[in-house]
Design a protein around this motif. Structure first.
Motif, mmCIF file in Angstrom:
data_model
loop_
_atom_site.group_PDB
_atom_site.id
_atom_site.type_symbol
_atom_site.label_atom_id
_atom_site.label_comp_id
_atom_site.label_asym_id
_atom_site.label_seq_id
_atom_site.Cartn_x
_atom_site.Cartn_y
_atom_site.Cartn_z
ATOM 1 N N GLY A 242 0.817 -1.212 0.000
ATOM 2 C CA GLY A 242 0.000 0.000 0.000
ATOM 3 C C GLY A 242 0.846 1.255 0.000
ATOM 4 N N ALA A 243 1.891 1.269 0.814
ATOM 5 C CA ALA A 243 2.767 2.445 0.876
ATOM 6 C C ALA A 243 3.494 2.659 -0.452
ATOM 7 N N THR A 246 1.180 4.038 -3.174
ATOM 8 C CA THR A 246 1.016 5.491 -3.053
ATOM 9 C C THR A 246 2.174 6.223 -3.722
ATOM 10 N N ARG A 247 3.389 5.708 -3.511
ATOM 11 C CA ARG A 247 4.575 6.334 -4.134
ATOM 12 C C ARG A 247 4.530 6.182 -5.652
ATOM 13 N N ALA A 249 1.817 5.964 -7.492
ATOM 14 C CA ALA A 249 0.768 6.874 -7.967
ATOM 15 C C ALA A 249 1.288 8.305 -8.038
ATOM 16 N N GLN A 250 2.025 8.728 -7.027
ATOM 17 C CA GLN A 250 2.580 10.085 -7.017
ATOM 18 C C GLN A 250 3.615 10.268 -8.127
ATOM 19 N N ASP A 256 -4.549 5.949 -7.306
ATOM 20 C CA ASP A 256 -4.143 4.829 -6.446
ATOM 21 C C ASP A 256 -5.330 3.886 -6.283
ATOM 22 N N ASP A 257 -5.503 3.001 -7.267
ATOM 23 C CA ASP A 257 -6.630 2.071 -7.236
ATOM 24 C C ASP A 257 -6.169 0.683 -7.686
#
Length: 310
Positions: A242-243, A246-247, A249-250, A256-257
């Protein structure tokens, strides 16, 4: 010895350690001509001829050819100039000998056949320019018509194999393997697939280049999980995924899906290429760079964790 005393060839041989045959040869060539001859016709030499003979011996032992020795004795050439030229020639010979020694040690270690020995010798004696051309031709042929990630292509083109003048057997072995690798159809196909994937991503608007910080974060987080023995299907692994999602996606400007995680898995599967990793490892050995850490165990764990979270 009396300065006026005359010496026979036998006397010169005893004083210098040279053979009578060698002294006669130098005398016949005019390098050490006789000072005079005895009534019976035997050659006789004075102290100056003895000194000249010592010069000849020293110059010949240094590898200087007879015509050049003659010109040095006749003061037609400066000694320093000849010494510099011959020292450079010796440097070239030493480099060749060191390379041959390294090839022979690789042959002995590998237990190579005659065919493999000939190939290794031929590849090892290529100049740096020829080595670069071999790799550049591979890159041109495999990537030339694709709009792959320009930073990655630039890295491929700049990371050239530079075998040192005094390579050790491991460096020669690595160069031979790399030269074989760039001609390997499977390796070429693997690099082509990676470039095609990058080109497809760029066609979809990805202009983010290489992602060193993201790679470092993956290495740190996943590496720590692997080292700690974290199960890739565990809740702890899900939190790491998950973490990292997020990175991702950024970094790539994506949502973030679930589709992001499928895309991450596709990206990792393309990047998880043993041939490509081996190529970088061989370059590091050849050029004396620090060995790049293997990403294969980390990619394997990360992909398992992504699949487990589906």
């Amino acid at each position: 010895m009396d300065g006026d005393a005359l010496l026979t060839i036998g006397d010169l041989a005893r004083r210098t350690g040279l053979t009578v045959k060698a002294i006669r040869f130098y005398s016949d060539r005019g390098l050490v001509p006789p000072t005079t001859r005895s009534p019976a016709g035997y050659r006789l030499y004075d102290v100056g001829a003895l000194a000249r003979l010592e010069y000849v011996r020293a110059l010949r032992e240094l590898g200087i050819d007879l015509p050049t020795v003659q010109r040095l004795l006749d003061r037609d050439l400066p000694v320093a100039q000849v010494a510099e030229e011959y020292a450079e020639a010796l440097d070239r010979q030493i480099r060749v000998l060191r390379l041959r020694r390294a090839v022979l040690r690789v042959v002995a270690r590998r237990g190579s056949t005659l065919e493999e020995t000939e190939l290794m010798h031929r590849l090892a004696k290529l100049s740096n320019e020829e080595r670069h051309r071999l790799v550049t031709d591979f890159i041109d042929e495999v990537l030339g018509d694709l709009d792959a990630n320009p930073e990655w292509v630039a890295m491929m083109r700049s990371a050239m194999p530079d075998l040192p003048d005094d390579p050790d057997p491991a460096q020669v072995d690595a160069w031979v393997e790399l030269a074989e690798l760039v001609q390997n159809p499977d390796f070429r196909a693997a690099v082509r697939r990676l470039a095609e994937y990058q080109a497809a991503e760029r066609a979809q608007g990805d202009t983010t280049g290489l992602h060193h910080e993201l790679t470092e974060e993956v290495r740190d987080r996943v590496g720590a999980a692997v080292a700690a023995g974290v199960d890739s299907a565990s809740p702890q692994a899900a939190a790491i995924v998950g973490a990292l999602a997020t990175r991702y996606a950024q970094t790539f400007g994506r949502a973030d899906d679930a589709r992001l995680r499928d895309w991450m898995l596709d990206r990792l599967e393309v990047a998880d290429e043993p041939f490509a990793e081996r190529y970088l490892q061989l370059l590091a050995v050849i050029n004396g760079w620090p060995a790049p850490p293997s990403m294969a165990p980390l990619f394997g764990w990360f992909m398992q964790a992504l699949r487990a979270g589906r």
